[in-house]
Design a protein around this motif. Structure first.
Motif, short mmCIF file in Angstrom:
data_model
loop_
_atom_site.label_atom_id
_atom_site.label_comp_id
_atom_site.label_asym_id
_atom_site.label_seq_id
_atom_site.Cartn_x
_atom_site.Cartn_y
_atom_site.Cartn_z
N GLY A 1 40.60 46.48 10.89
CA GLY A 1 41.96 46.91 10.56
C GLY A 1 42.63 46.06 9.50
N GLY A 2 41.85 45.58 8.54
CA GLY A 2 42.40 44.76 7.47
C GLY A 2 42.29 43.28 7.72
N GLY A 3 41.86 42.88 8.89
CA GLY A 3 41.71 41.46 9.21
C GLY A 3 40.37 40.91 8.76
N GLN A 4 40.21 39.60 8.90
CA GLN A 4 38.97 38.92 8.60
C GLN A 4 38.61 38.02 9.78
OE1 GLN A 4 39.68 36.82 4.92
NE2 GLN A 4 39.46 38.67 3.68
N ALA A 5 37.34 37.74 9.93
CA ALA A 5 36.94 36.90 11.06
C ALA A 5 35.56 36.32 10.84
CB ALA A 5 36.95 37.71 12.36
N THR A 6 35.31 35.20 11.51
CA THR A 6 33.96 34.67 11.63
C THR A 6 33.61 34.66 13.11
OG1 THR A 6 34.79 32.40 11.71
CG2 THR A 6 34.11 33.25 9.57
N VAL A 7 32.37 35.05 13.40
CA VAL A 7 31.92 35.14 14.78
C VAL A 7 30.65 34.31 14.93
CG1 VAL A 7 31.18 36.69 16.63
CG2 VAL A 7 32.86 37.49 14.95
N ALA A 8 30.62 33.44 15.91
CA ALA A 8 29.38 32.74 16.27
C ALA A 8 28.58 33.66 17.19
CB ALA A 8 29.69 31.43 16.96
N VAL A 9 27.33 33.91 16.82
CA VAL A 9 26.48 34.83 17.59
C VAL A 9 25.32 34.05 18.20
CG1 VAL A 9 25.08 36.92 17.51
CG2 VAL A 9 27.08 36.70 16.00
N ALA B 1 39.28 35.80 19.41
CA ALA B 1 40.25 36.72 18.81
C ALA B 1 39.65 38.07 18.43
CB ALA B 1 40.87 36.07 17.57
N VAL B 2 38.31 38.18 18.45
CA VAL B 2 37.64 39.44 18.15
C VAL B 2 37.11 40.02 19.45
CG1 VAL B 2 35.71 40.52 16.92
CG2 VAL B 2 37.02 38.68 15.83
N THR B 3 37.34 41.29 19.68
CA THR B 3 36.89 41.94 20.91
C THR B 3 35.58 42.69 20.70
OG1 THR B 3 38.02 44.04 20.54
CG2 THR B 3 39.32 42.25 21.53
N LEU B 4 34.98 43.09 21.81
CA LEU B 4 33.77 43.89 21.74
C LEU B 4 34.05 45.22 21.05
CD1 LEU B 4 30.81 44.14 22.40
CD2 LEU B 4 31.42 44.78 24.73
N LEU C 1 28.45 35.38 11.90
CA LEU C 1 28.74 36.69 11.33
C LEU C 1 30.05 36.57 10.58
CD1 LEU C 1 27.57 39.60 11.36
CD2 LEU C 1 29.08 40.07 13.30
N ASP C 2 30.00 36.75 9.28
CA ASP C 2 31.19 36.62 8.43
C ASP C 2 31.68 38.02 8.08
OD1 ASP C 2 32.83 34.61 6.75
OD2 ASP C 2 32.31 36.17 5.31
N ILE C 3 32.89 38.34 8.51
CA ILE C 3 33.46 39.68 8.29
C ILE C 3 34.65 39.54 7.36
CG2 ILE C 3 34.34 41.77 9.38
CD1 ILE C 3 33.11 40.73 12.03
N ASP D 1 36.24 32.41 15.00
CA ASP D 1 37.34 33.16 15.61
C ASP D 1 36.93 33.76 16.95
OD1 ASP D 1 39.32 32.99 13.37
OD2 ASP D 1 37.70 34.01 12.29
N ALA D 2 35.62 33.95 17.13
CA ALA D 2 35.12 34.53 18.38
C ALA D 2 33.66 34.12 18.56
CB ALA D 2 35.25 36.05 18.37
#
Length: 263
Positions: A183-191, A250-253, A202-204, A218-219
């Motif tokens: 939705g216009g946001g940005q995030a990094t996720v450790a997987v 901050a990032v959901t499934l 995961l860089d979004i 962020d998640a």
């Protein structure tokens, strides 16, 4: 590379044999079931795999014989013929076409397996047999899941296939990932995935890409490797998500499902 190529071809044989055994027992009602691919019934999945087998075989033969990639006129003719088939014809044709492709892979001698480069029918550099086989293995594995899940909502990808594909997923993220899903946001996720174990980031942002594990993500996503592969290609509905999948931060499934809507 030869060992990897050999393992990939063996996995293609295993995937095909498993699905063919199922398909040979299907009746009209089974072929009409909703598959794991949202817009296709089981017979349409088999049609896709059957037409794909013919196109892949043409590309492989073109590489071996030096004729190059199949042209769009040929490809569109294959698609049209399979689209016109009945459900039963698609099932029968799937078995025949995929047996021919897998057998041709198996017939390649060691030197050919190592030396040949396959020209594809879309803009990209030629690929070696291991990469070409892995592309087909990914397609067959996920569409086999589409068929199996029509009968068993808890179906999973085969462990041997997951082992071969898990380190190749980065090559499709740019195509499969849709940053607009945030939705216009940005995030990094450790997987962190298991069976086999891997950790990465995961860089979004403007695109979706694999990176090193971020220091302050962020998640955090923890999941079986086979579900991670299914997430990337959009096979991630709640009813097909195991309890071992967990997202914190901050990032959901559901956010991740929107980032990977499938294709």
């Amino acid at each position: 590379m030869t060992d990897l190529t050999d393992r990939t071809i063996k996995a293609l044989r295993s995937e095909f044999d498993e699905l063919a055994a199922l398909v040979r027992g299907f009746g009209e009602e089974d072929l009409a079931r909703q598959s794991g691919a949202a817009e296709w019934d089981v017979s349409q999945v088999l049609s896709h795999l059957g037409s794909g087998a013919e196109i892949n075989l043409a590309a492989l033969e073109g590489a071996v014989q030096g004729a190059g990639a199949p042209g769009m006129e040929f490809i569109q003719g294959v698609w049209g013929r399979w689209d016109a088939m009945s459900r039963v014809q698609r099932a029968e044709g799937f078995v025949t076409a995929n047996e021919a492709l897998v057998r041709r892979f198996e017939e390649l001698d060691p030197q050919t397996r190592g030396d040949v480069r396959v020209h594809l029918w879309f803009p990209t550099e030629p690929v070696d047999v291991a990469s070409f086989g892995a592309m087909r293995l990914s397609e067959v594995a996920h569409h086999t899941w589409d068929v199996k899940v029509a009968l068993d909502s808890g179906a999973t990808l085969n462990p041997e296939t997951v082992e071969l594909l898990v380190d190749r997923v980065g090559s499709v993220l740019g195509f499969a990932g849709k940053p607009a899903g945030l939705g216009g946001g940005q995030a990094t996720v450790a997987v962190h995935i298991t069976s086999p174990e891997r950790s990465f980031g995961l860089d979004i942002r403007e695109a979706v890409a694999l990176v090193d594990v971020p220091d302050a993500p962020d998640a955090v996503l923890t999941a079986p490797a086979e579900w991670w592969l299914r997430l990337v290609v959009g096979r991630h509905a709640p009813e097909h998500t195991p309890a071992a999948v967990e997202v914190t931060g901050a990032v959901t499934l559901d956010d991740l499902r929107r980032v990977f809507p499938g294709y």
